[in-house]
Design a protein around this motif. Structure first.
Motif, PDB file in Angstrom:
ATOM      1  N   GLU A  97       4.890  -2.671  -9.583  1.00 44.07           N
ATOM      2  CA  GLU A  97       3.560  -2.063  -9.569  1.00 44.07           C
ATOM      3  C   GLU A  97       3.053  -1.737  -8.181  1.00 44.07           C
ATOM      4  N   GLY A  98       3.559  -2.446  -7.179  1.00 46.94           N
ATOM      5  CA  GLY A  98       3.074  -2.232  -5.831  1.00 46.94           C
ATOM      6  C   GLY A  98       1.738  -2.901  -5.594  1.00 46.94           C
ATOM      7  N   TYR A  99       1.014  -2.437  -4.567  1.00 45.43           N
ATOM      8  CA  TYR A  99      -0.228  -3.067  -4.123  1.00 45.43           C
ATOM      9  C   TYR A  99      -1.303  -2.009  -3.958  1.00 45.43           C
ATOM     10  N   ASP A 100      -2.481  -2.298  -4.490  1.00 43.99           N
ATOM     11  CA  ASP A 100      -3.604  -1.379  -4.336  1.00 43.99           C
ATOM     12  C   ASP A 100      -4.132  -1.462  -2.909  1.00 43.99           C
ATOM     13  N   ILE A 101      -4.242  -0.329  -2.243  1.00 46.67           N
ATOM     14  CA  ILE A 101      -4.782  -0.288  -0.879  1.00 46.67           C
ATOM     15  C   ILE A 101      -5.827   0.822  -0.792  1.00 46.67           C
ATOM     16  N   ASP A 102      -6.698   0.695   0.186  1.00 46.21           N
ATOM     17  CA  ASP A 102      -7.728   1.729   0.371  1.00 46.21           C
ATOM     18  C   ASP A 102      -7.777   2.239   1.807  1.00 46.21           C
ATOM     19  N   TYR A 103      -6.707   1.981   2.547  1.00 48.47           N
ATOM     20  CA  TYR A 103      -6.633   2.474   3.925  1.00 48.47           C
ATOM     21  C   TYR A 103      -5.186   2.850   4.206  1.00 48.47           C
ATOM     22  N   PRO A 104      -4.937   3.966   4.896  1.00 48.62           N
ATOM     23  CA  PRO A 104      -5.894   4.937   5.441  1.00 48.62           C
ATOM     24  C   PRO A 104      -6.578   5.758   4.340  1.00 48.62           C
ATOM     25  N   THR A 105      -7.528   6.574   4.760  1.00 51.73           N
ATOM     26  CA  THR A 105      -8.304   7.364   3.819  1.00 51.73           C
ATOM     27  C   THR A 105      -7.384   8.140   2.875  1.00 51.73           C
ATOM     28  N   ALA A 107      -5.372   6.750   0.671  1.00 49.13           N
ATOM     29  CA  ALA A 107      -4.287   5.896   0.182  1.00 49.13           C
ATOM     30  C   ALA A 107      -4.765   5.075  -1.010  1.00 49.13           C
ATOM     31  N   THR A 108      -3.895   4.880  -1.998  1.00 47.52           N
ATOM     32  CA  THR A 108      -4.235   4.078  -3.175  1.00 47.52           C
ATOM     33  C   THR A 108      -3.195   3.017  -3.502  1.00 47.52           C
ATOM     34  N   LYS A 109      -1.951   3.233  -3.115  1.00 49.94           N
ATOM     35  CA  LYS A 109      -0.886   2.325  -3.502  1.00 49.94           C
ATOM     36  C   LYS A 109       0.134   2.194  -2.374  1.00 49.94           C
ATOM     37  N   ALA A 110       0.665   0.955  -2.233  1.00 46.47           N
ATOM     38  CA  ALA A 110       1.709   0.698  -1.235  1.00 46.47           C
ATOM     39  C   ALA A 110       2.787  -0.181  -1.855  1.00 46.47           C
ATOM     40  N   HIS A 111       3.976  -0.124  -1.271  1.00 40.79           N
ATOM     41  CA  HIS A 111       5.072  -1.010  -1.655  1.00 40.79           C
ATOM     42  C   HIS A 111       5.597  -1.729  -0.417  1.00 40.79           C
TER      43      HIS A 111
END
Length: 392
Positions: A97-105, A107-111
């Motif tokens: 599922e990855g990780y919810d992120i809000d940075y940088p502008t 961005a919504t998801k990271a692995h």
């Protein structure tokens, strides 16, 4: 959403913050709140990347016996040494599922990508990102890289090239013990315009080129120790570096410093350089537009008998240049250019006295220097009598 939990008992989180505060006293403390901390629960000999799913990511790693990749802690695949990992489009990846992120502008998801040698006794000895697309200058998604290594590693082109791939959203490069033992660092952080932190780079006394190490990078401060660069060409050109720390570095074998600090408008102070002997040859524009210097700077090239051209221009706190009376100055005109600098009459006369006698129509450009209007005819004749044309 997948959680990045400790390998052992989750109750260890009770003491983890206090331990981390001691361990990371000199480490990066600018992690955005929404990002998972890829320094936690790391394993030795592994490289970790936090990547933004809006962009592709590709890389190669060198390890005897090959390397393996996990994504968010789940096994992804095994690769031969130097074989390329590529993820062109994260929208097709659903295994984690990855990780919810809000940075940088935006961005919504990271692995989290975990890279490690397949053979436990081996190490990753080289790493670099690699373009996924067949052509073009590709924007990739590395946000943060962490090197949990103690071995020496080659990072030539690690996080950028001039016209192939770039990591413009990368914020940090951290490491175990806050130090990376690095053999080859050319193009390491080229075009990393958002980079704000790097671990100490220990060059381990390797004689290698420092070509474009932080070229066009946004990093404000970097420390390199035990370096023996053969070249500084474009080292920090157009970068936003403010503080540059060289510890136990030897520049006596450096042959090229062209463009090293061209348009480096944020740098506050230059480190000491021990350019020596006949090693230094072509120097196009060593520095220009270094408008934030807080101290006067004198460049001493009096030992560089192979010098054929030097330009240090448009910098008010550049106040002196020393050259060798044995230098040939066979480069293109003007062979010496110190225009629009803070060199006063005393500094200019000193430079005229240093000049070698020449016969090839060599030119020295002193236009706009602090002391150019104060020079007497006799002052200028010091250079003219040695065969130089003085442009003012």
């Amino acid at each position: 959403m997948q959680k990045y939990l400790p390998k052992y008992l989750t109750t260890k989180n009770i003491v983890l913050p206090s331990l981390l505060s001691k361990k990371r006293k000199k480490d990066w403390n600018g992690k955005p709140e929404s990002w998972p901390d890829i320094r936690k629960n790391t394993e030795d000999k592994h490289i970790y990347l936090l990547v933004d799913t809006r962009y592709p990511i590709g890389f190669t790693a060198t390890a005897t016996g090959g390397y393996s990749v996990k994504i968010d802690g789940i096994t992804y695949d095994d690769y031969d040494s130097q074989e390329q990992f590529s993820m062109a489009d994260w929208s097709d990846y659903t295994e984690t599922e990855g990780y919810d992120i809000d940075y940088p502008t935006g961005a919504t998801k990271a692995h989290i990508i975990d890279i490690f040698p397949q053979t436990a006794s081996e190490s990753i000895t080289a790493f670099k990102c690699a373009r996924v697309a067949a052509s073009g200058n590709e924007q990739q998604g590395v946000l943060w890289a962490h090197f949990n290594l103690t071995n020496e590693i080659i990072l030539n082109g690690g996080f950028g090239t001039a016209n192939n791939y770039q990591e413009a959203i990368m914020r940090a490069c951290t490491a175990k013990g806050n130090t990376i033992k690095i053999k080859d660092i050319q193009n390491l952080f080229i075009n990393t315009s958002s980079l704000e932190y790097s671990a100490v780079l220990d060059n381990n006394n390797n004689s290698v080129t420092w070509y474009s190490v932080i070229r066009s990078s946004g990093i404000p401060e970097i420390t390199i120790k035990n370096g023996k660069p053969t070249s500084l060409q474009y080292f920090a050109i157009s970068s936003k570096i403010e503080n540059l720390n060289f510890i136990d570095c030897d520049f006596s074998s450096t042959t090229n410093i062209s463009g090293a600090f061209g348009n480096t408008t944020k740098i506050k102070k230059f480190p000491e350089f021990n350019f020596s002997s006949a090693c230094l040859g072509g120097v196009e524009s060593f520095l220009s537009n270094c408008s934030s210097l807080t101290e006067d700077y004198v460049l001493d090239l009096s030992n560089c008998t192979a010098l054929n051209k030097i330009a240090a221009i448009q910098t008010a706190r550049f106040t002196g240049l020393r050259v060798s009376s044995s230098a040939t100055f066979g480069g293109a005109t003007p062979q010496i250019n110190v225009s629009y600098t803070g060199m006063d009459r005393t500094a200019l006369v000193q430079l005229f006295n240093d000049l070698p006698t020449v016969s090839g129509g060599q030119v020295i450009n002193i236009t706009g220097t602090t002391g150019s209007e104060d020079l007497t005819v006799d002052d200028v004749m010091i250079a003219v009598n040695k065969g130089w044309t003085v442009t003012n």
